[in-house]
Scaffold this motif. Sequence first.
Motif: not given
Length: 355
Positions: A109, A112, A129, A132-133
């Motif tokens: 991510d 963000n 990237d 999501l984490r």
Amino acid sequence: MKRSFKPGVAAAMLLCIMLLISACGGTANTGSVSKNANSDKSAGSGTTGSATNANSSSGGNEASLQTRTIKHNLGEAVIEGTPQRVIALEWSIAEDLLALGVQPVGIADIENMKKWVALPVEIGSDVVDVGLRTAPDMELLASLEPDLIIGLDRNLESNYETMSGIAPTIAFNPYPLEGEGNHYDAMIQSFNEIADILGKKDEAEAVLKQLDDTYAEAKAKLAAAGMSEAPFVLAMGYSNQDAVVYRLSTDNALAVKVLENIGLKNAHKPQAFEVYGFTTSDVEALPAIQDANFLHIVQDDDNVIDNQMKNNAVWNSLNFVKENRVFALGGDMWPYGGPLSAQIMAQKTADLLTQ
């Protein structure tokens, strides 16, 4: 008188001489083989030496090609040599790597992270990237051919077995239980462990020394302004279904320890231990801490201070509002980061409180 040798005796003597020469030659060869074996060993060390030399240009660390077993929160990871292709599945881990001069091959991510985490080091344009984490793209992650994956136990546990099949995977826990430490100590420990694994001990030492120097300078600045032991409240504010939510940092929080290191005192005391380092509350909880300086972290696109609080009667009655003791740290001041975030917070807070 001349002596003459019989042919049989001469032949026997010649044979002895040849055997002697052969034996000496054999000894020479043995020495040569032994020397070559040592040269091969040195060549193996030479690879280590190469890594060491590469590191020594920025810190003089000693790398090793030995195999190590690293125990962590979700199990054990076997690491061979010094990892070169590292994936960070948490922003604090990515920050640690960048602080050590290591560009990860992948970060979770990134978009963000750039929004929430201000750092003096840029993420390389070729860093990928990986999603999501908590739910990275496993196919993309595998395609990067990492030799080490690092994250937090909470964002690794559901995919830990799969990730471990891709590369050695290490999970840290930044949230010690009550009586087992605080978030700041956990951050320093994980930073040093990562530095050790990557052969970056000297770099880590330099980063932490710079952090200590920043603390000393900020503390002296606050003391000169008569702000030693000034009370503060650190709040992250955001909207939740049109209501304003505040995360009030507790004493075990990383950011609180940063501010204590520059001589300030946390005014917020929760009723119970908060493992994640904050109490979730609303504006009604603020009168109890209105005599402290109010430090806040809010995003520009969700600025609850300038928007929802502007006409709020409770907010406008608070002493820190009426006395202009509300200080904006900025939406990209990440209170859950590493040593670089800590340094930025210490410096900016001292500047805000003494301006």
